[in-house]
Design a protein around this motif. Structure first.
Motif, mmCIF file in Angstrom:
data_model
loop_
_atom_site.group_PDB
_atom_site.id
_atom_site.type_symbol
_atom_site.label_atom_id
_atom_site.label_comp_id
_atom_site.label_asym_id
_atom_site.label_seq_id
_atom_site.Cartn_x
_atom_site.Cartn_y
_atom_site.Cartn_z
ATOM 1 N N ILE A 1 0.819 -1.219 0.000
ATOM 2 C CA ILE A 1 0.000 0.000 0.000
ATOM 3 C C ILE A 1 0.848 1.263 0.000
ATOM 4 O O ILE A 1 0.313 2.363 -0.003
ATOM 5 C CB ILE A 1 -0.971 0.027 1.206
ATOM 6 C CG1 ILE A 1 -0.201 0.006 2.522
ATOM 7 C CG2 ILE A 1 -1.959 -1.109 1.116
ATOM 8 C CD1 ILE A 1 -1.068 0.217 3.753
ATOM 9 N N SER A 2 2.156 1.093 -0.021
ATOM 10 C CA SER A 2 3.040 2.249 0.119
ATOM 11 C C SER A 2 3.758 2.642 -1.170
ATOM 12 O O SER A 2 4.441 3.662 -1.208
ATOM 13 C CB SER A 2 4.079 1.976 1.210
ATOM 14 O OG SER A 2 4.828 0.827 0.892
ATOM 15 N N GLY A 3 3.593 1.877 -2.227
ATOM 16 C CA GLY A 3 4.339 2.114 -3.452
ATOM 17 C C GLY A 3 4.184 3.506 -4.033
ATOM 18 O O GLY A 3 5.171 4.140 -4.419
ATOM 19 N N LEU A 4 2.967 4.005 -4.093
ATOM 20 C CA LEU A 4 2.740 5.334 -4.662
ATOM 21 C C LEU A 4 3.428 6.406 -3.827
ATOM 22 O O LEU A 4 4.069 7.304 -4.367
ATOM 23 C CB LEU A 4 1.241 5.633 -4.763
ATOM 24 C CG LEU A 4 0.887 7.028 -5.258
ATOM 25 C CD1 LEU A 4 1.433 7.268 -6.661
ATOM 26 C CD2 LEU A 4 -0.616 7.241 -5.230
ATOM 27 N N SER B 1 14.853 -2.578 -10.685
ATOM 28 C CA SER B 1 13.637 -3.300 -11.082
ATOM 29 C C SER B 1 12.745 -3.580 -9.867
ATOM 30 O O SER B 1 11.521 -3.478 -9.955
ATOM 31 C CB SER B 1 14.027 -4.611 -11.774
ATOM 32 O OG SER B 1 12.891 -5.322 -12.156
ATOM 33 N N ASP B 2 13.365 -3.940 -8.740
ATOM 34 C CA ASP B 2 12.605 -4.147 -7.498
ATOM 35 C C ASP B 2 11.903 -2.864 -7.069
ATOM 36 O O ASP B 2 10.730 -2.889 -6.672
ATOM 37 C CB ASP B 2 13.511 -4.627 -6.364
ATOM 38 C CG ASP B 2 14.056 -6.024 -6.567
ATOM 39 O OD1 ASP B 2 13.369 -6.853 -7.197
ATOM 40 O OD2 ASP B 2 15.181 -6.284 -6.097
ATOM 41 N N ILE B 3 12.617 -1.741 -7.141
ATOM 42 C CA ILE B 3 12.028 -0.448 -6.774
ATOM 43 C C ILE B 3 10.835 -0.162 -7.680
ATOM 44 O O ILE B 3 9.770 0.262 -7.209
ATOM 45 C CB ILE B 3 13.067 0.694 -6.880
ATOM 46 C CG1 ILE B 3 14.256 0.469 -5.943
ATOM 47 C CG2 ILE B 3 12.402 2.054 -6.622
ATOM 48 C CD1 ILE B 3 13.964 0.562 -4.469
ATOM 49 N N SER B 4 10.991 -0.399 -8.966
ATOM 50 C CA SER B 4 9.897 -0.188 -9.909
ATOM 51 C C SER B 4 8.687 -1.045 -9.537
ATOM 52 O O SER B 4 7.547 -0.571 -9.538
ATOM 53 C CB SER B 4 10.359 -0.521 -11.332
ATOM 54 O OG SER B 4 9.284 -0.426 -12.238
ATOM 55 N N GLU B 5 8.924 -2.313 -9.211
ATOM 56 C CA GLU B 5 7.826 -3.208 -8.842
ATOM 57 C C GLU B 5 7.165 -2.788 -7.538
ATOM 58 O O GLU B 5 5.946 -2.886 -7.400
ATOM 59 C CB GLU B 5 8.330 -4.641 -8.764
ATOM 60 C CG GLU B 5 8.656 -5.234 -10.121
ATOM 61 C CD GLU B 5 9.133 -6.663 -10.062
ATOM 62 O OE1 GLU B 5 9.270 -7.230 -8.958
ATOM 63 O OE2 GLU B 5 9.376 -7.232 -11.147
ATOM 64 N N ILE B 6 7.957 -2.309 -6.578
ATOM 65 C CA ILE B 6 7.388 -1.808 -5.322
ATOM 66 C C ILE B 6 6.488 -0.617 -5.608
ATOM 67 O O ILE B 6 5.351 -0.540 -5.119
ATOM 68 C CB ILE B 6 8.503 -1.438 -4.320
ATOM 69 C CG1 ILE B 6 9.193 -2.703 -3.795
ATOM 70 C CG2 ILE B 6 7.944 -0.608 -3.162
ATOM 71 C CD1 ILE B 6 10.472 -2.443 -3.010
ATOM 72 N N GLU B 7 6.984 0.331 -6.395
ATOM 73 C CA GLU B 7 6.222 1.545 -6.686
ATOM 74 C C GLU B 7 4.942 1.245 -7.461
ATOM 75 O O GLU B 7 3.944 1.956 -7.313
ATOM 76 C CB GLU B 7 7.091 2.540 -7.458
ATOM 77 C CG GLU B 7 8.190 3.123 -6.615
ATOM 78 C CD GLU B 7 9.054 4.141 -7.331
ATOM 79 O OE1 GLU B 7 9.896 4.745 -6.659
ATOM 80 O OE2 GLU B 7 8.899 4.327 -8.566
ATOM 81 N N GLY C 1 3.232 -1.500 -7.041
ATOM 82 C CA GLY C 1 2.401 -2.377 -6.223
ATOM 83 C C GLY C 1 2.460 -3.835 -6.626
ATOM 84 O O GLY C 1 1.641 -4.633 -6.192
ATOM 85 N N VAL C 2 3.452 -4.202 -7.432
ATOM 86 C CA VAL C 2 3.602 -5.580 -7.897
ATOM 87 C C VAL C 2 4.361 -6.417 -6.861
ATOM 88 O O VAL C 2 4.047 -7.587 -6.650
ATOM 89 C CB VAL C 2 4.353 -5.614 -9.251
ATOM 90 C CG1 VAL C 2 4.644 -7.034 -9.704
ATOM 91 C CG2 VAL C 2 3.547 -4.867 -10.304
ATOM 92 N N ARG C 3 5.327 -5.814 -6.228
ATOM 93 C CA ARG C 3 6.169 -6.496 -5.227
ATOM 94 C C ARG C 3 5.856 -5.945 -3.853
ATOM 95 O O ARG C 3 5.675 -4.749 -3.668
ATOM 96 C CB ARG C 3 7.652 -6.255 -5.544
ATOM 97 C CG ARG C 3 8.635 -6.856 -4.544
ATOM 98 C CD ARG C 3 10.036 -6.296 -4.837
ATOM 99 N NE ARG C 3 11.102 -6.788 -4.024
ATOM 100 C CZ ARG C 3 11.401 -6.382 -2.784
ATOM 101 N NH1 ARG C 3 10.635 -5.497 -2.167
ATOM 102 N NH2 ARG C 3 12.451 -6.849 -2.151
ATOM 103 N N GLY C 4 5.797 -6.844 -2.895
ATOM 104 C CA GLY C 4 5.636 -6.416 -1.507
ATOM 105 C C GLY C 4 6.902 -5.757 -1.006
ATOM 106 O O GLY C 4 7.975 -5.908 -1.590
#
Length: 75
Positions: free
Chosen positions: A6-9, A40-46, A48-51
């Motif tokens: 819920i924090s990616g944005l 790539s991990d940062i992108s996925e976090i932002e 909402g794809v990766r926890g």
């Protein structure tokens, strides 16, 4: 597919406010806290794809100079 966090944005907003790109944030996490997170991990976090793990959120908040509660709840 539901969001993985819920924090990616808010992470993206804080990173942009800090004038960092995803690669710079990933490098800072590795240098300052020995946490291996790729761009790539940062992108996925932002997106909402990766926890995001609790310790990752804490370190991200420190690097971006924001309150971790704000990253979680926007408060």
């Amino acid at each position: 597919m539901p969001n993985a966090n819920i924090s990616g944005l808010r992470i993206r907003l804080a990173r942009q406010k800090a004038q960092m790109d995803q690669t710079e944030l990933a490098a800072a996490l590795e240098i300052e806290y020995e946490i291996k997170i790729t761009q790539s991990d940062i992108s996925e976090i932002e997106r909402g794809v990766r926890g995001v793990r609790d310790f990752e959120l804490d370190y991200i908040s420190r690097i971006l100079n924001v309150n971790p509660i704000w990253l979680l709840r926007g408060e």
